[in-house]
Structure formats: structure tokens, C-alpha cells
Design a protein around this motif. Structure first.
Motif, PDB file in Angstrom:
ATOM      1  N   ALA A 179      -2.385   2.421   5.117  1.00 21.22           N
ATOM      2  CA  ALA A 179      -1.152   2.002   5.795  1.00 21.22           C
ATOM      3  C   ALA A 179      -1.290   2.135   7.310  1.00 21.22           C
ATOM      4  O   ALA A 179      -0.851   1.254   8.060  1.00 21.22           O
ATOM      5  N   TYR A 230      -3.729   5.930   0.425  1.00 26.73           N
ATOM      6  CA  TYR A 230      -2.717   4.958   0.872  1.00 26.73           C
ATOM      7  C   TYR A 230      -2.240   5.207   2.296  1.00 26.73           C
ATOM      8  O   TYR A 230      -1.919   4.274   3.018  1.00 26.73           O
ATOM      9  N   GLU A 231      -2.184   6.470   2.713  1.00 23.14           N
ATOM     10  CA  GLU A 231      -1.723   6.760   4.075  1.00 23.14           C
ATOM     11  C   GLU A 231      -2.705   6.214   5.108  1.00 23.14           C
ATOM     12  O   GLU A 231      -2.296   5.623   6.103  1.00 23.14           O
ATOM     13  N   SER A 259       0.828  -1.206   0.000  1.00 17.80           N
ATOM     14  CA  SER A 259       0.000   0.000   0.000  1.00 17.80           C
ATOM     15  C   SER A 259       0.862   1.255   0.000  1.00 17.80           C
ATOM     16  O   SER A 259       0.595   2.211  -0.731  1.00 17.80           O
ATOM     17  N   TRP A 260       1.890   1.254   0.806  1.00 17.46           N
ATOM     18  CA  TRP A 260       2.773   2.427   0.904  1.00 17.46           C
ATOM     19  C   TRP A 260       3.543   2.656  -0.394  1.00 17.46           C
ATOM     20  O   TRP A 260       3.701   3.795  -0.846  1.00 17.46           O
ATOM     21  N   ASN A 261       4.008   1.580  -1.000  1.00 16.74           N
ATOM     22  CA  ASN A 261       4.811   1.712  -2.224  1.00 16.74           C
ATOM     23  C   ASN A 261       3.988   2.098  -3.449  1.00 16.74           C
ATOM     24  O   ASN A 261       4.485   2.797  -4.329  1.00 16.74           O
ATOM     25  N   THR A 262       2.729   1.649  -3.534  1.00 17.31           N
ATOM     26  CA  THR A 262       1.910   1.944  -4.715  1.00 17.31           C
ATOM     27  C   THR A 262       1.343   3.357  -4.690  1.00 17.31           C
ATOM     28  O   THR A 262       1.045   3.920  -5.732  1.00 17.31           O
ATOM     29  N   LYS A 263       1.198   3.915  -3.488  1.00 18.11           N
ATOM     30  CA  LYS A 263       0.735   5.302  -3.322  1.00 18.11           C
ATOM     31  C   LYS A 263      -0.601   5.578  -4.021  1.00 18.11           C
ATOM     32  O   LYS A 263      -0.807   6.643  -4.600  1.00 18.11           O
ATOM     33  N   LEU A 264      -1.517   4.622  -3.961  1.00 18.58           N
ATOM     34  CA  LEU A 264      -2.860   4.842  -4.502  1.00 18.58           C
ATOM     35  C   LEU A 264      -3.605   5.827  -3.605  1.00 18.58           C
ATOM     36  O   LEU A 264      -3.221   6.041  -2.454  1.00 18.58           O
TER      37      LEU A 264
END
Length: 89
Positions: free
Chosen positions: A51, A47-48, A39-44
Motif C-alpha cells: 500500500a 499489504y502495508e 491491497s489494504w482491504n485484503t490484508k495479505l
């Protein structure tokens, strides 16, 4: 969460963990951690929030795993004491 800030209200229980804790059933913890990283890496969008929610789930999973181990240990001590008593008779 209030006004875009995370906070703790009311009574807070402290989660005591040893410096090093071996998780017996680590599959759930590993799965949640992997989802959090993804979730953090894809930044959809959102996402915060996702995460942070997964981090909470991760802490809960670790706490539950630790509690299970403590319960199993105390149960095994009881069984050991009972078997020792039976052997002496």
C-alpha cells in the motif's frame, strides 16, 4: 525505509498542487488507487508495504499528469501566439 520507519533523506522537492486539479489522463491514477484499496482491504502478508509503495506510485502519477498538462498548456499558448502573428501579417 530504515528500521521499520519511513523517512526522507537529502534534498526534497515540494509537489505544488492546486486545491482542485482536474486530471486529463486519469486512467493510470484510477488504476493505482484501485490496487491500493484492494491491497489494504485484503490484508495479505506485506499489504502495508504494498500500500505504501502504491501510494508513492499514485503521487508520482498525479505529479506526471499535472506536469503534462502544464507542458501542453504552454505549448498551446506558443501555437496561439504564432497563429496570431501569422494572421496579422
Amino acid at each position: 525505509m530504515n528500521e521499520e520507519k519511513w523517512g526522507i533523506n537529502g534534498h526534497v522537492e515540494i509537489l505544488y498542487l492546486q486545491d482542485v486539479t482536474e486530471l486529463k489522463d486519469y486512467y493510470q491514477v484510477e488504476d493505482i488507487f484501485g490496487k491500493m484499496i484492494q491491497s489494504w482491504n485484503t490484508k495479505l502478508p506485506g499489504y502495508e508495504f504494498v500500500a505504501k509503495t502504491l501510494l508513492q506510485q499514485l503521487i508520482i502519477a498525479i505529479a506526471q499528469n499535472t506536469q503534462k498538462q502544464s507542458q501542453n498548456y504552454s505549448t498551446s499558448l506558443k501555437v496561439e501566439k504564432i497563429s496570431t502573428i501569422c494572421i496579422k501579417r
